[in-house]
Design an enzyme around this catalytic site. Structure first.
Site, short mmCIF file in Angstrom:
data_model
loop_
_atom_site.label_atom_id
_atom_site.label_comp_id
_atom_site.label_asym_id
_atom_site.label_seq_id
_atom_site.Cartn_x
_atom_site.Cartn_y
_atom_site.Cartn_z
N ALA A 41 14.90 -3.34 4.26
CA ALA A 41 14.13 -4.57 4.45
C ALA A 41 12.90 -4.33 5.31
O ALA A 41 11.84 -4.93 5.11
CB ALA A 41 15.01 -5.64 5.08
N GLU A 60 8.40 -0.27 0.76
CA GLU A 60 8.48 1.01 0.04
C GLU A 60 7.25 1.30 -0.82
O GLU A 60 6.87 2.45 -1.03
CB GLU A 60 9.74 1.04 -0.85
N ASP A 102 -29.55 13.55 6.90
CA ASP A 102 -30.60 14.55 6.81
C ASP A 102 -31.86 13.85 6.31
O ASP A 102 -31.78 12.78 5.71
CB ASP A 102 -30.16 15.65 5.83
N ASN A 134 11.65 -5.79 -2.93
CA ASN A 134 10.58 -4.98 -2.34
C ASN A 134 9.78 -4.20 -3.38
O ASN A 134 8.57 -4.05 -3.26
CB ASN A 134 11.16 -3.99 -1.32
N ASP A 169 7.73 -8.23 -5.15
CA ASP A 169 6.42 -8.26 -4.49
C ASP A 169 5.71 -6.91 -4.55
O ASP A 169 4.51 -6.81 -4.31
CB ASP A 169 6.52 -8.75 -3.04
#
Length: 884
Positions: A287, A291, A333, A709, A713
């Site tokens: 939780a 991941e 430069d 996970n 989402d």
């Protein structure tokens, strides 16, 4: 011994050499043992195993490894648990590590490229005989022979030079060939570009020939010092990597504390088994960790890389995309980046007239003046296969021929009208050249060169034009223009044995032109955009201070109150003084590779994120030291490219500003992703903790959390990488290097969303466990878990529509970002199918629900939209932005 200033005889004595016969075979061996071989030292390269170990030490990977092995242990201990969790976790770890390892190793490429700058063979004199030897066999004390086209393989103090010119662009960055003079007076602290009595390794002979004694080989040469700097210079982590590291550490602490609390409560207050208790701890570890975050960050960077290719920027080091977004200083430069890298005549003055811009219409005298300069030039126009015209030759003469073309007086045509019959070539001592041309049975003699070396007729010397010529010359010089003058005379016949003394007498001075490598048209606008974005542009160049400052003023890099400093002046300052005064300077001229590193590091010590541009070998160490090293694609050396993070295919300063805009978009989207993912992750921890604390049990299982996970989402989060830039993105100040990823309301946004998820999920869990909404379904823990899974899954899926932008969902809609829309539809359907299809529901420990529960799920899930829209409205009324 300072080989730049010592007498040749003393150098030869020190190196046991003979200025005429060179070294003997024994002396060669002795000097090789004493001074070393003409090779670069190679640092030990990292092995794949050591790189894997480094990645395993990353905090995010450690958390995932802990969760993965614990989950694997539980799977073996309880076969009913299945192996899906550990497999998914280990796959994610493998992807993250593979991408990171792939990005390493650029410094090794840069060092390898230095070897390509050496010629296969060198010509030396040994024991009185000319010999061709392998470049690696050259030793200090060798007498080295140079001719046009040769690459210089060592540092050589010149003994003699005949019209010797060297291209030192790889060392100094300046493309105009340098005239070498063995007898030149050189100061001890002279910059490389001012050491006229030495040919440096890595440069190229463009004209003439010469001979010298080798005074530096391998690591003791100019190239060697750069190789050493490359080896010593390490790339620090990017701002994003540092922020992700901090985030990972916070998540690790959060996961440990939450896991310890849950484990302790269960151990002392319930009869749950140790194995089940461990499963709960794994659930909390899962939780706590988003991941998919590392993968989404990588995709965001990769999409930024793709966009930058379309804007003429090639990214070699993927994290540099985001670092560009944090850039607060652009160290550019001059030649070819801010300027066109093409000498161009800006002004012309013909005697008895007033000076005028080269763009204006010329009178007869001005036309004759520029035609004479063209006749006395050797630059030629060539047509390419694409039928484009290019001008080859000395840059100064190319500017003259280019102006003739613009005025529609082609050089080929005037060369035919005035046939050249004799030439005294340009000489670096005389600083002029003289030609004779036949025209209408007469001859015109033309002398072109430096203003103070142009011969004048006696009457002119005493005339009023002399003072005016000097005044106009000075006015051109104040504008940093390179000035060329021309004189002429007509002769009835060509001398039988013409020489300079005879030809350059009694000439008529015709006038002068002033030329410069002008700024690109887009440079000034790009500098303006950079300043509006809060970015400080500075110029670092090998050119002279006056020229550099003039260009910097014209494009608004140098403003009133700013200062210019040279490399020699920098050497007088201590590190402390440099760090204190660095912000006072806008132009750094005639600087060495070591100076450039000092400049970059001094700005970094002020907390600035530095984007540095360069094209030469001399730029490579500072490109590597900068936060974002940017090499030139058209004119850059391979060494510079390999040391860089980004390559500009059009060598254009404006491209850097566009790249910064893209970098800011990428960083914005990464922040949105973190806000979006962590809102659900924090909610998961709160849901688990609160439910256990009040004795409700476990609202979600490990596999349910993993599904939310990664699928619910995680997948929609991928679409955030393609979110368009906010309208004010280049009106903000740069993100500070030390700014938290949660700055500007990050904690507020996550807290409000996480609390909303927590409340609606716990309501659903309570209803499922205690309230019967349907006669066909009895309240139970399984029903409660199914409701919690669906509510948290659906709400976290649709949350992306309000998390992706400052604007209201009712203003921008939900289909503007097609990737977000379709991934959201997929995740929403997948979450629904998992709960609705019986055999899938069984795998995820879910049960069948009646329509009443589905309706409750829909109502509670939509609350996240309502809450965030209210938050946006309140912030807008108070003059604040939702995304900071």
């Amino acid at each position: 011994m300072n080989y730049k200033t010592e007498k040749l005889e003393e150098i030869a004595e020190e190196l046991k050499g003979d200025l005429e016969k060179g070294l003997t075979a024994q002396q060669v061996e002795d000097n090789r043992k004493k001074y070393g071989a003409n090779e670069f030292e190679e640092s030990e390269k990292k092995t794949l195993f050591s790189r894997i170990l480094e990645q395993l030490k990353e905090v995010m990977n450690l958390i995932l490894l802990f969760a993965g092995f614990l989950s694997l242990y539980i799977s073996f201990s309880d076969p009913s648990h299945g192996f899906s969790e550990p497999i998914v976790i280990f796959i994610i770890i493998f992807i993250n590590m593979s991408i990171s390892i792939y990005q390493e190793g650029k410094a090794e490429d840069a060092l390898d490229s230095l070897k390509d700058l050496s010629s296969p063979v060198s010509k030396v004199i040994r024991e009185g005989k000319e010999q061709e030897i392998d470049a690696a066999e050259v030793v200090q004390g060798d007498i080295f022979l140079l001719k046009a086209g040769d690459k210089v393989d060592a540092d050589i103090r010149l003994i003699e030079a005949n019209n010797l010119q060297l291209d030192e662009a790889s060392l100094t960055g300046e493309s105009v060939p340098v005239d070498k003079d063995p007898d030149a007076d050189v100061e001890e602290d002279a910059a490389t570009g001012d050491v006229l009595n030495t040919a440096f390794s890595g440069t190229v002979v463009t004209n003439g020939n010469g001979k010298g004694i080798v005074v530096g080989v391998g690591m003791d040469s100019a190239m060697g010092s750069i190789a050493e700097l490359l080896g010593d210079t390490t790339k620090s982590k990017t701002p994003l990597q540092k922020r992700i590291d901090k985030l990972a550490k916070k998540l690790a602490v959060l996961a440990f504390i939450a896991g310890a609390i849950i484990f302790g409560l269960n151990y002392f207050t319930s009869d749950i088994s140790v194995l089940d208790n461990l499963m709960t701890a794994v659930s909390l570890a899962i939780a706590a960790v988003p991941e998919t975050l590392p993968v989404i960050v990588t995709l965001s960077l990769a999409y930024g890389v793709t966009n930058m290719v379309e804007r003429n920027a090639i990214i070699r080091n993927m994290p540099a995309v985001e670092t560009l977004g944090s850039a607060s200083v652009i160290a550019s430069d001059k030649t070819g980046t801010l300027t066109k890298n093409q000498m161009t005549i800006q002004k012309i003055w013909a005697v008895s007239h007033e000076p005028k811009d080269a763009e204006e219409e010329f009178n007869e005298d001005e036309e004759w003046l520029i035609k004479m300069m063209g006749l006395a030039s050797n630059a030629q126009i060539k047509e390419t296969e694409e039928e484009d015209k290019t001008i080859s030759g000395d840059p100064t003469e190319a500017a003259i021929v280019n102006l003739l073309e613009k005025k529609e007086w082609p050089k080929e045509q005037i060369d035919k009208e005035y046939t050249r019959v004799f030439e005294i070539p340009f000489d670096s001592d005389r600083k002029r050249m003289t030609t004779i041309h036949e025209y209408d049975d007469k001859y015109v003699v033309i002398t072109k060169g430096a203003f103070d070396r142009i011969p004048l007729d006696e009457s002119h010397v005493e005339s009023e034009h002399d003072q005016k010529a000097s005044d106009i010359h000075d006015s051109f010089a104040q504008e940093a223009l390179r000035i060329i003058g021309v004189s002429y005379k007509f002769m009835d016949s060509k001398p039988e044995n013409p020489d300079a003394d005879e030809l350059e007498q009694d000439m008529t001075f015709a006038g002068i032109v002033g030329m410069i490598d002008p700024p690109r048209e887009e440079s000034k606008q790009a500098v303006k955009e950079a300043r509006e974005a809060g970015i400080r542009p500075i110029m670092i160049t090998g050119d002279h201070a006056v020229t550099a400052t003039a260009i910097a003023k014209e494009i608004d890099i140098f403003r009133e109150g700013d200062k210019t400093i040279t490399g020699a002046e920098m050497e007088e300052l201590s590190e402390e003084e440099i760090n204190q005064q660095i912000e006072d300077f806008s132009v750094y001229a005639r600087v060495s590779p070591e100076d450039k590193i000092r400049i970059v590091e001094a700005w970094q010590n002020k907390g600035e994120v530095v984007a540095m541009t360069g094209d030469g070998v001399n730029d490579a160490p500072s490109l590597q030291a900068a936060d974002v090293g940017t090499a030139m694609g058209e004119n850059g050396t391979e060494v510079a490219k390999n040391a860089s993070d980004m390559i500009l295919t059009d060598d254009n300063f404006a491209t850097i500003v566009h790249a910064i805009e893209e970098g800011r978009r990428v960083y914005d989207n990464i922040k949105k992703t973190i806000y979006y993912l962590l809102s659900a992750n924090v909610a998961e921890i709160l849901i688990m903790l609160i439910a256990v604390l009040i004795g409700w049990g476990t609202p979600l299982t490990s596999i349910q959390l993993l599904f939310i996970n990664v699928i619910a989402d995680g997948i929609p989060g991928f679409g955030l990488s393609r979110e368009k830039a906010e309208s004010d993105i280049m009106k903000r100040e740069p993100v500070s290097k030390n700014e938290s990823i949660f700055a500007n309301g990050g904690y507020r946004r996550i807290s409000i969303a996480a609390l909303t998820f927590t409340v609606i999920s716990l309501i659903g869990f309570y209803v499922g466990e205690h309230i019967a909404l349907s006669e066909s379904i009895e309240p139970s823990t399984e029903v409660a878990q199914t409701l919690t899974f669906l509510i948290l899954g659906w709400s976290s899926v649709i949350h992306i529509f309000v998390a992706r932008t400052n604007s209201s969902i009712f203003k921008v809609g939900i289909t503007e970002n097609k990737t977000v829309f379709w991934t959201t539809v997929f995740s929403f359907v997948a979450t629904t199918v998992v709960a609705a299809v019986p055999f899938l529901a069984t795998i995820f420990n879910l049960v069948t629900l009646s329509w009443e529960y589905w309706l409750l799920t829909a109502v509670l899930s939509f609350m996240i939209i309502v809450v965030v829209e209210i938050e946006k409205l309140v912030l807008k009324k108070s003059g604040k932005s939702f995304l900071g």
